[in-house]
Scaffold this active site. Sequence first.
Site, PDB file in Angstrom:
ATOM      1  N   ASN A   9       0.871  -1.177   0.000  1.00 20.80           N
ATOM      2  CA  ASN A   9       0.000   0.000   0.000  1.00 20.80           C
ATOM      3  C   ASN A   9       0.904   1.221   0.000  1.00 20.80           C
ATOM      4  OD1 ASN A   9      -1.783   2.052   0.540  1.00 20.80           O
ATOM      5  ND2 ASN A   9      -2.305   1.369   2.602  1.00 20.80           N
ATOM      6  N   LYS A  11       0.202   4.272  -0.345  1.00 23.35           N
ATOM      7  CA  LYS A  11      -0.415   5.496   0.213  1.00 23.35           C
ATOM      8  C   LYS A  11      -0.108   6.689  -0.716  1.00 23.35           C
ATOM      9  CE  LYS A  11      -0.207   3.335   4.701  1.00 23.35           C
ATOM     10  NZ  LYS A  11      -0.078   3.446   6.145  1.00 23.35           N
ATOM     11  N   GLU A  98      -6.836   4.713   7.700  1.00 23.51           N
ATOM     12  CA  GLU A  98      -6.668   6.145   7.389  1.00 23.51           C
ATOM     13  C   GLU A  98      -7.925   6.707   6.727  1.00 23.51           C
ATOM     14  OE1 GLU A  98      -2.882   5.671   5.421  1.00 23.51           O
ATOM     15  OE2 GLU A  98      -2.022   5.147   7.376  1.00 23.51           O
TER      16      GLU A  98
HETATM   17  P1  PGA Z   1       2.844   0.288   7.704  1.00 22.32           P
HETATM   18  O1  PGA Z   1       1.385   0.493   7.062  1.00 22.32           O
HETATM   19  O2  PGA Z   1       3.394  -0.997   7.144  1.00 22.32           O
HETATM   20  O3  PGA Z   1       3.647   1.485   7.256  1.00 22.32           O
HETATM   21  O4  PGA Z   1       2.673   0.232   9.178  1.00 22.32           O
HETATM   22  C1  PGA Z   1       0.509  -0.565   6.882  1.00 22.32           C
HETATM   23  C2  PGA Z   1      -0.782  -0.076   6.271  1.00 22.32           C
HETATM   24  O5  PGA Z   1      -1.217   1.029   6.612  1.00 22.32           O
HETATM   25  O6  PGA Z   1      -1.393  -0.765   5.432  1.00 22.32           O
END
Ligand code: PGA
Length: 253
Positions: A9, A11, A98
């Site tokens: 992901n 983001k 989120e």
């Molecule tokens: P992270 O994020 O691996 O940076 O903790 C995981 C996610 O939000 O899917």
Amino acid sequence: MRRPIVAGNWKMHGSRATVSDLLAGIQEGMAVIRNVEVIVCPPFVYLDQAASLLSETPIALGGQNLCQVPGQGAYTGEISGDMLRDLGCGFVIVGHSERRNIYGESDDLVAAKAIVAHQAGLIPVFCVGELLEERESGETEKVVGRQLDALLETDEGLAAMQHSVIAYEPVWAIGTGKTATPEQAQEVHAFIRQRLAQASRDLAEKTRILYGGSVKPGNAAELFGMADIDGGLIGGASLKAADFLAICRAADS
Ligand code: PGA
């Protein structure tokens, strides 16, 4: 046997240049990965670029979100599941914490998105997980159960769940460097599978449940070794090809 999945992901990260570099780096290491479904979820604006770069590879593409309304329409700023399909996506993340916590997406809205994703021919990666204060007040199962039930309690939702992947992501472990211990994660994964079994034993058996929240090359193998953990949804570590590939190899059994 449930085939493991490792999904990146990304983001709100990347540029045209870094998308090319990152995907080239991941492709280079794919030859040794045999039995893992590898998915990348870039920002919407780079999906087309990613689709062209991935067309001859086994790496699948996913969106990070979608509109709860199918097709086309007057929904400024939104992207439909049909558009994601049109660009070559096979998956879409729905209900990431989120989205739930920053953008106020409710359980019902997330369920509606999963249904519309399924109906558009996408596989929803349905995210659930508790906040730190919910865990500390002993409400983890109540919260995760409620998030799951929003989808399980309607016929359309159950149909979508039949073709979904679940990601358990404790919110306190996302981007914090604080991973759930394998035992803590397994406990919730087992609870999720039990909840699915109340709807159908077959559904519980076949559904892949990913863990997400600060998964790194150093902790992935231990997490993926747990009975009910079928891979990972990876944020930060999916932005470095070497780290993402190491996590993919850890899922390859
Ligand atoms: P992270 O994020 O691996 O940076 O903790 C995981 C996610 O939000 O899917």
